[in-house]
Scaffold this active site. Sequence first.
Site, PDB file in Angstrom:
ATOM      1  N   HIS A 122       1.017  -1.123   0.148  1.00  0.00           N
ATOM      2  CA  HIS A 122      -0.034  -0.137   0.035  1.00  0.00           C
ATOM      3  C   HIS A 122       0.835   1.262  -0.080  1.00  0.00           C
ATOM      4  O   HIS A 122       0.298   2.233  -0.305  1.00  0.00           O
ATOM      5  CB  HIS A 122      -1.015   0.096   1.097  1.00  0.00           C
ATOM      6  N   ASP A 158      -2.946 -10.285  -2.350  1.00  0.00           N
ATOM      7  CA  ASP A 158      -3.502  -9.851  -1.262  1.00  0.00           C
ATOM      8  C   ASP A 158      -5.079  -9.722  -1.471  1.00  0.00           C
ATOM      9  O   ASP A 158      -5.361  -9.345  -2.651  1.00  0.00           O
ATOM     10  CB  ASP A 158      -2.891  -8.639  -0.756  1.00  0.00           C
ATOM     11  N   HIS A 160      -6.497  -6.984  -0.575  1.00  0.00           N
ATOM     12  CA  HIS A 160      -6.631  -5.687  -0.626  1.00  0.00           C
ATOM     13  C   HIS A 160      -5.800  -5.132  -2.021  1.00  0.00           C
ATOM     14  O   HIS A 160      -4.607  -5.779  -2.048  1.00  0.00           O
ATOM     15  CB  HIS A 160      -6.150  -4.904   0.725  1.00  0.00           C
ATOM     16  N   ASP A 237      -4.795 -12.790   3.279  1.00  0.00           N
ATOM     17  CA  ASP A 237      -6.185 -12.555   3.877  1.00  0.00           C
ATOM     18  C   ASP A 237      -7.296 -12.850   3.124  1.00  0.00           C
ATOM     19  O   ASP A 237      -8.408 -12.404   3.280  1.00  0.00           O
ATOM     20  CB  ASP A 237      -6.052 -11.058   4.315  1.00  0.00           C
TER      21      ASP A 237
END
Length: 296
Positions: A122, A158, A160, A237
């Site tokens: 990120h 991921d 995200h 995740d």
Amino acid sequence: MKIIYSPKSVEYSKEGEPEAPFRVSKTYELLKENDPEGKKFEFITPNPCSEEDILRVHSKEFLNAIKSGGKENRELLDNDLVMYDNIFYYASLSAGAAIAAIESCLNDSENVFSLMRPPGHHAGKVAEGFCYFNNMAIAVLKALESGKVKKIAIIDLDLHHGNGTQDIFFGDNRVLFISLHQSPEYPGTGLKSVGNCINFPLSVKTDEKLYLEKLEEAISEIKKFNPDLIGVSAGFDTYKKDPIVEYGNFDLDIKSYEKIAQMIKSVEKPFFSILEGGYSSDVPSLIESYLNGLEK
């Protein structure tokens, strides 16, 4: 298979934070327990990356924001980002591990896994989402600058979207960035493909069958790009029991990660993997499943 790991990566924590030391320490213990004679895994201790390595990716102001513990250029740090004591060192060590992973992969043409924290995908224009420096980008740009490789594909697994990695490499024709992620979900980006960044936004409760179908599409794009090397932002995740998903989970189980690894391995290119997210107590088993897939 080489595993890049340092016990120093478990030295920082904050009660209640899901990006916790157990993610790497318990995985290390499980791998050692199941390979007591060291026949499967060779553990390599990384060194911190240099400031020069960081400045290939992030600005001097960004670097100083982390180095000062948030006392400088606070606007470059998300308000939710915890500024731990010595976080500059720990983040530099995690980025250094990513560099060690890519260099080992290039030198030995074998699969390598960086079992380190903090994650990085990120971090781009700002530091956010448990991420301080973009480990993947730091490693990839150093490898490209070395001249040992001309093209690298990054696949981000991921839950995200890897918004930082996309921002850094957008428009760089040496890099193909692909992300399979949930939408809606933090950070709300990656809704469509653009240029050299190919996105697969997937809905809540995506099951293994659909996920692997989309992964096959992603792998086809990698084959067309024909990179010299593949970097995997390995987030766990996507697991059906991960606790921090805002809108709901994918429906992947432990064995799914073995299949994911086997599919990436089928591209028959050298590749390295860097730990990103994954916050369930089952993370050690998820990573072990992924590594088992690489061994088959």
